[in-house]
Write an enzyme that holds these catalytic residues in place. Structure first.
Site, PDB file in Angstrom:
ATOM      1  N   LEU A 132     -28.627  12.358  14.504  1.00  0.00           N
ATOM      2  CA  LEU A 132     -29.680  11.350  14.482  1.00  0.00           C
ATOM      3  C   LEU A 132     -29.159  10.007  14.980  1.00  0.00           C
ATOM      4  O   LEU A 132     -29.757   9.390  15.855  1.00  0.00           O
ATOM      5  CB  LEU A 132     -30.248  11.217  13.064  1.00  0.00           C
ATOM      6  CG  LEU A 132     -31.374  10.212  12.861  1.00  0.00           C
ATOM      7  CD1 LEU A 132     -32.602  10.586  13.700  1.00  0.00           C
ATOM      8  CD2 LEU A 132     -31.756  10.112  11.381  1.00  0.00           C
ATOM      9  N   GLU A 134     -27.120   6.947  16.816  1.00  0.00           N
ATOM     10  CA  GLU A 134     -26.668   6.685  18.173  1.00  0.00           C
ATOM     11  C   GLU A 134     -25.838   5.405  18.179  1.00  0.00           C
ATOM     12  O   GLU A 134     -25.842   4.652  17.200  1.00  0.00           O
ATOM     13  CB  GLU A 134     -27.875   6.563  19.121  1.00  0.00           C
ATOM     14  CG  GLU A 134     -28.686   7.847  19.195  1.00  0.00           C
ATOM     15  CD  GLU A 134     -29.837   7.775  20.190  1.00  0.00           C
ATOM     16  OE1 GLU A 134     -30.038   6.694  20.807  1.00  0.00           O
ATOM     17  OE2 GLU A 134     -30.545   8.796  20.342  1.00  0.00           O
ATOM     18  N   PRO A 135     -25.099   5.145  19.256  1.00  0.00           N
ATOM     19  CA  PRO A 135     -24.248   3.957  19.280  1.00  0.00           C
ATOM     20  C   PRO A 135     -25.000   2.660  18.962  1.00  0.00           C
ATOM     21  O   PRO A 135     -24.446   1.755  18.341  1.00  0.00           O
ATOM     22  CB  PRO A 135     -23.700   3.941  20.716  1.00  0.00           C
ATOM     23  CG  PRO A 135     -23.702   5.379  21.123  1.00  0.00           C
ATOM     24  CD  PRO A 135     -24.901   5.981  20.462  1.00  0.00           C
ATOM     25  N   ASP A 246     -33.717  12.300   2.758  1.00  0.00           N
ATOM     26  CA  ASP A 246     -33.872  12.149   1.307  1.00  0.00           C
ATOM     27  C   ASP A 246     -32.962  13.129   0.572  1.00  0.00           C
ATOM     28  O   ASP A 246     -32.253  12.762  -0.374  1.00  0.00           O
ATOM     29  CB  ASP A 246     -35.334  12.385   0.905  1.00  0.00           C
ATOM     30  CG  ASP A 246     -36.234  11.200   1.218  1.00  0.00           C
ATOM     31  OD1 ASP A 246     -35.693  10.094   1.431  1.00  0.00           O
ATOM     32  OD2 ASP A 246     -37.459  11.382   1.243  1.00  0.00           O
ATOM     33  N   GLY A 248     -30.360  14.627   1.923  1.00  0.00           N
ATOM     34  CA  GLY A 248     -28.986  14.313   2.285  1.00  0.00           C
ATOM     35  C   GLY A 248     -28.414  13.177   1.472  1.00  0.00           C
ATOM     36  O   GLY A 248     -27.217  13.168   1.143  1.00  0.00           O
ATOM     37  N   ARG A 249     -29.244  12.203   1.122  1.00  0.00           N
ATOM     38  CA  ARG A 249     -28.762  11.079   0.295  1.00  0.00           C
ATOM     39  C   ARG A 249     -28.365  11.555  -1.097  1.00  0.00           C
ATOM     40  O   ARG A 249     -27.403  11.048  -1.678  1.00  0.00           O
ATOM     41  CB  ARG A 249     -29.841   9.998   0.224  1.00  0.00           C
ATOM     42  CG  ARG A 249     -29.924   9.199   1.504  1.00  0.00           C
ATOM     43  CD  ARG A 249     -31.156   8.341   1.617  1.00  0.00           C
ATOM     44  NE  ARG A 249     -31.110   7.594   2.879  1.00  0.00           N
ATOM     45  CZ  ARG A 249     -32.149   7.013   3.446  1.00  0.00           C
ATOM     46  NH1 ARG A 249     -33.335   7.073   2.858  1.00  0.00           N
ATOM     47  NH2 ARG A 249     -32.014   6.373   4.588  1.00  0.00           N
ATOM     48  N   GLN A 342      -5.751   0.510  -9.746  1.00  0.00           N
ATOM     49  CA  GLN A 342      -5.221  -0.532 -10.627  1.00  0.00           C
ATOM     50  C   GLN A 342      -4.566   0.072 -11.861  1.00  0.00           C
ATOM     51  O   GLN A 342      -3.506  -0.408 -12.312  1.00  0.00           O
ATOM     52  CB  GLN A 342      -6.359  -1.481 -11.037  1.00  0.00           C
ATOM     53  CG  GLN A 342      -5.892  -2.753 -11.718  1.00  0.00           C
ATOM     54  CD  GLN A 342      -5.180  -3.699 -10.751  1.00  0.00           C
ATOM     55  OE1 GLN A 342      -5.339  -3.586  -9.547  1.00  0.00           O
ATOM     56  NE2 GLN A 342      -4.390  -4.615 -11.294  1.00  0.00           N
ATOM     57  N   GLY A 345      -1.230   1.183 -10.993  1.00  0.00           N
ATOM     58  CA  GLY A 345      -0.337   0.117 -10.541  1.00  0.00           C
ATOM     59  C   GLY A 345       0.257   0.440  -9.174  1.00  0.00           C
ATOM     60  O   GLY A 345      -0.432   0.890  -8.264  1.00  0.00           O
ATOM     61  N   GLU A 369     -25.458   8.290   5.734  1.00  0.00           N
ATOM     62  CA  GLU A 369     -26.843   8.583   5.322  1.00  0.00           C
ATOM     63  C   GLU A 369     -27.623   7.301   5.007  1.00  0.00           C
ATOM     64  O   GLU A 369     -28.462   7.267   4.111  1.00  0.00           O
ATOM     65  CB  GLU A 369     -26.891   9.529   4.110  1.00  0.00           C
ATOM     66  CG  GLU A 369     -26.030  10.774   4.205  1.00  0.00           C
ATOM     67  CD  GLU A 369     -26.454  11.723   5.311  1.00  0.00           C
ATOM     68  OE1 GLU A 369     -27.108  11.280   6.266  1.00  0.00           O
ATOM     69  OE2 GLU A 369     -26.114  12.903   5.240  1.00  0.00           O
TER      70      GLU A 369
END
Length: 387
Positions: A132, A134-135, A246, A248-249, A342, A345, A369
């Site tokens: 879907l 594109e650049p 939807d 895919g999310r 964290q 460490g 997505e």
């Protein structure tokens, strides 16, 4: 390392669902986790893993049994994705992307298209990619420029797709291209085999993380696509793309929970074992508070994606809930993996421990997505539109 929140303790709809999660966990422990760090470092794509998952019936879980799928509710499928991503994000995300690429034919394809393609897609013999972006057209999907000119009984594809997961490795591509000048109603969906003449994948992108999952541009230079490989009606591509996204999310949300959970488990185990000032560092209140916030975030993110999945399974509108789940889960993954570094460490900053990889991987989940800024746009617009 034993998990803090084993799958058997979760609320699952059926005994079959429990068996599926147990099977997934066994595959993760035997096939994925032992090789994830090495393959990620080397940038090796584990194509054979997807065949293994297909033979185990894990690539077609949310699709009907009559189509060769597993007939499972989305809430079960997503928990399988979470387990895979906890062991190796490239595989969990790869299954999510493959499921996304199969969706148009499974939902909108003709009987002939389903019979011809779905058995090998869902069985793992054919790996898919979803084309879907594109650049110059990412989140603004209706602005795509790739053209599919209808000429007799074929379409001729010209253009470039970008940020394609499995680009250059997939066996088929689900491609969205412009078939008329109308911005949204002029987009159509095409099924394109990887071997089509004129289809050229570019070199894989050099990424911060997910190095074992290839991401590449695809160039379409007069690629001839038979009319029989148009999915749905001409001009129906934009609603197909949005409905696929939807789902895919939610897949990305489940991946984010898997990565966050893996980081939490690593940090908690380290806190139990690492000693400073004569006792385990996990006994210090400041660190306990960090772990408590991390665990709460993981549980909340899982609850949110499962709530959205249950709406989908019930046939309810879930676009807003999918955007919320993706937004919250991926932001949580970024926060939890950062905190895991964290907790460890200096050890958290070196590749001998996996949390630095989890942190690098979590970042991309806030982008794919639809960026999290776009998710906020989706949520805000649906909250404020006239009823």
């Amino acid at each position: 390392m034993s998990p803090l929140l084993p799958p058997v303790d979760r609320e699952l709809p059926t005994p079959e669902a429990r068996d599926l999660l147990d099977l997934t966990r066994e595959l993760v422990e035997a096939e994925l986790a032992p090789r994830a760090a090495e393959d990620e470092e080397a940038g090796r794509f584990p194509r054979e893993v997807f065949r293994t998952l297909g033979r185990a019936g894990l690539l077609g879980l949310p699709y009907p049994e009559e189509l060769g799928g597993g007939g499972q509710p989305y809430e079960v499928y997503l928990q399988v994705i979470e387990e895979l991503a906890a062991g190796w994000l490239a595989v969990g995300m790869g299954v999510s992307v493959h499921t996304l690429a199969c969706f148009p034919i499974a939902r909108y394809g003709s009987a002939e298209q389903r019979e011809r393609s779905l058995p090998d897609m869902l069985g793992g013999d054919l790996l898919g990619a979803y084309c879907l972006s594109e650049p110059h057209s990412g989140s603004d999907a209706a602005a795509l420029a790739t053209r599919a000119d209808h000429d007799g009984d074929t379409y001729t594809l010209n253009g470039t797709k970008a940020w394609i997961t499995h680009g250059g490795q997939a066996d088929f591509y689900t491609v969205f291209a412009r078939t008329s000048a109308d911005k949204s109603r002029g987009v159509s969906c095409l099924h394109v085999p990887a071997g089509a003449a004129g289809l050229r994948p570019a070199a894989p992108e050099k990424k911060m993380g997910l190095r074992s999952s290839p991401t590449a541009q695809l160039v379409f230079d007069d690629v001839r696509v038979p009319e029989a490989d148009l999915v749905g009606e001409e001009g129906q591509g934009f609603p197909i793309a949005l409905s696929a996204l939807d789902g895919g999310r939610l897949g990305i949300a489940a991946c984010a929970v898997g990565v966050a959970r893996a980081a939490l488990e690593t940090a908690a185990a380290y806190a139990r074992e690492r000693r400073q000032f004569g006792r385990p560092i996990g006994e210090f209140q400041g660190l306990q508070f960090m772990l408590a916030d991390m665990a709460t975030g993981v549980e909340a993110a899982r609850s949110l994606y499962l709530s959205a999945a249950r709406r989908r399974d019930a046939g309810l509108d879930y676009t807003t809930h999918a955007a919320m789940a993706k937004l919250f889960a991926t932001d949580t993954a970024m926060r939890v993996t950062t905190d895991a570094v964290q907790v460890l460490g200096g050890y958290g900053y070196v590749s001998d421990f996996p949390v630095e990889r989890y942190m690098r991987e979590a970042k991309v989940l806030q982008i794919v997505e639809g960026t999290n800024q776009v998710q906020r746009v989706v949520i805000g617009r649906r909250l404020t539109r006239p009823r």
